[in-house]
Design an enzyme around this catalytic site. Sequence first.
Site, PDB file in Angstrom:
ATOM      1  N   LYS A 298       0.183   3.665  -2.727  1.00 48.91           N
ATOM      2  CA  LYS A 298      -0.912   4.637  -2.656  1.00 48.91           C
ATOM      3  C   LYS A 298      -0.384   6.068  -2.573  1.00 48.91           C
ATOM      4  O   LYS A 298      -1.116   7.021  -2.844  1.00 48.91           O
ATOM      5  CB  LYS A 298      -1.816   4.330  -1.469  1.00 48.91           C
ATOM      6  CG  LYS A 298      -2.681   3.075  -1.650  1.00 48.91           C
ATOM      7  CD  LYS A 298      -3.578   2.854  -0.441  1.00 48.91           C
ATOM      8  CE  LYS A 298      -4.599   1.737  -0.648  1.00 48.91           C
ATOM      9  NZ  LYS A 298      -4.036   0.393  -0.564  1.00 48.91           N
TER      10      LYS A 298
ATOM     11  N   SER B 131      -6.192   2.617   4.525  1.00 44.14           N
ATOM     12  CA  SER B 131      -5.596   1.993   3.344  1.00 44.14           C
ATOM     13  C   SER B 131      -6.676   1.314   2.507  1.00 44.14           C
ATOM     14  O   SER B 131      -6.470   0.237   1.931  1.00 44.14           O
ATOM     15  CB  SER B 131      -4.524   0.975   3.763  1.00 44.14           C
ATOM     16  OG  SER B 131      -3.577   0.787   2.754  1.00 44.14           O
TER      17      SER B 131
ATOM     18  N   SER C  49       0.798  -1.236   0.000  1.00 47.05           N
ATOM     19  CA  SER C  49       0.000   0.000   0.000  1.00 47.05           C
ATOM     20  C   SER C  49       0.825   1.279   0.000  1.00 47.05           C
ATOM     21  O   SER C  49       0.256   2.363  -0.124  1.00 47.05           O
ATOM     22  CB  SER C  49      -0.944   0.009   1.198  1.00 47.05           C
ATOM     23  OG  SER C  49      -2.023  -0.864   1.006  1.00 47.05           O
TER      24      SER C  49
END
Length: 472
Positions: A163, A218, A160
Amino acid sequence: MGSGSIRRSAGALFRGALSASRAKPGTFTDVPTTFSASTASTAPTALPPSAAASGGAGRTARRGFPLRTAAALAVSGLVASPLLAGTAYADPKVPAPPAKMSKIGGDRMGTAGVQVAPKPGAPALPGPDTLTARSWIVSDAETGKVLAAKNPHWRLAPASTLKMLFADTVLPKFPKDEKHTVKPADLAGMGVGSSLVGIKENLSYTVHDLWLGVFLRSGNDAVHTLSAMNGGTKTTVAQMQQRAKELNATDTHVVTPDGYDAPGQVSSAYDLSLFARAGLQNADFREYCSTASAQFPGDKGKNGKRASFGIQNTNRLLSGDFDIKPYPGIAGVKNGSTTNAGSTFTGVAQRGDRKLLVTVMHPEKREHNEGYREAAKLLDWGFAAADKVEPVGRLVGPRSEDDGTGDVGPKDKKKGADNSTQAALNTSDGTGGVWTAVGIAGGALALVGAVAFLVHRRRPLPDGTRGRRPRR
């Protein structure tokens, strides 16, 4: 729930610790999920000797090994098993970094192993027993000088932390008060086992809500909703790849916008630091990544009014956990965890006038929150050593200003680059303005303090309290 308490979100009660043993191949393991199986493919791994002995000795013999050899393997496995009882999380074989890696940021950035150049009196860098990550880098967030690194250009699964690139690419496109009603198609294509904030079909959310879902929980559901608003996943992935190219992040190949494990999806500690540094130039990015807890819109009640529920940031150096305290001066940025990536983390913190970035990728699974622990040790060392080491490299600027070799570019872009740098130094409208350092007391949900500080977009010259509530 107006009290700000944490309730069951996305079908699972938020807790500080999740059992790693429940992880499935290709799934996120850092936040609660509502999915229960995985469709992601993973590469087969060789059985360790004990496993081969207990379940594979007979098959080994049938495949052509002498029975005597198979029996020996079985016996050795049985003898070795008690000795391995304390190493359940250890990798059976840690891969070696590639012989050739990118040299963007300096020759030593492409050299395998730990790179550090201490001056007399410099504190010792923690050793390999303490810093087990396959790749890490600690740098000055303002100047971009790299204080120390280990295999910073090793291309690994990012989880993640990707991101950050998604946010840097998409966040400027939509005003935070814009509302979007979620359609079923918006949530299509999420990987099984995805981390979720709890977005519901046919309900509306502000862009501000969605970004809180991206950064705090997330949430892949929030990522896919924003991607749908941006023209779809395919369009968003292409834009992210172009943005990575603009940032000189040549180690990165984007397959999914949320960082979910996918064949060929890679980044590096160096590139993730570039993404963080670029994103932190945006005031909204800084707000979201430094928010420890917030309220998120829930379902509609019988009276037609929507409830809300509390969400907490899964960045444990920001929000704390039962076995780890928030890091003093931490201000984000993003954490991640998948089967292929292990733990990944990029963080930024301030001590005095010094602001440091750290990225850690795939530490050995020896203890809970191991990625955060190693990042904190690197930050501690970096603050103590910042003036006592020679830089071993640098975080380069965007391609428009910097070709990554130490020169600004082939067409005498130096003047333009210097002008843009100075403009960033002089502005406070979100391109080079205020970061917010967030402190959490002992893992509590409420914020007990906030420190405002300036971060400038300084590009190296060629020579060398309570959790913020969403604004509705």
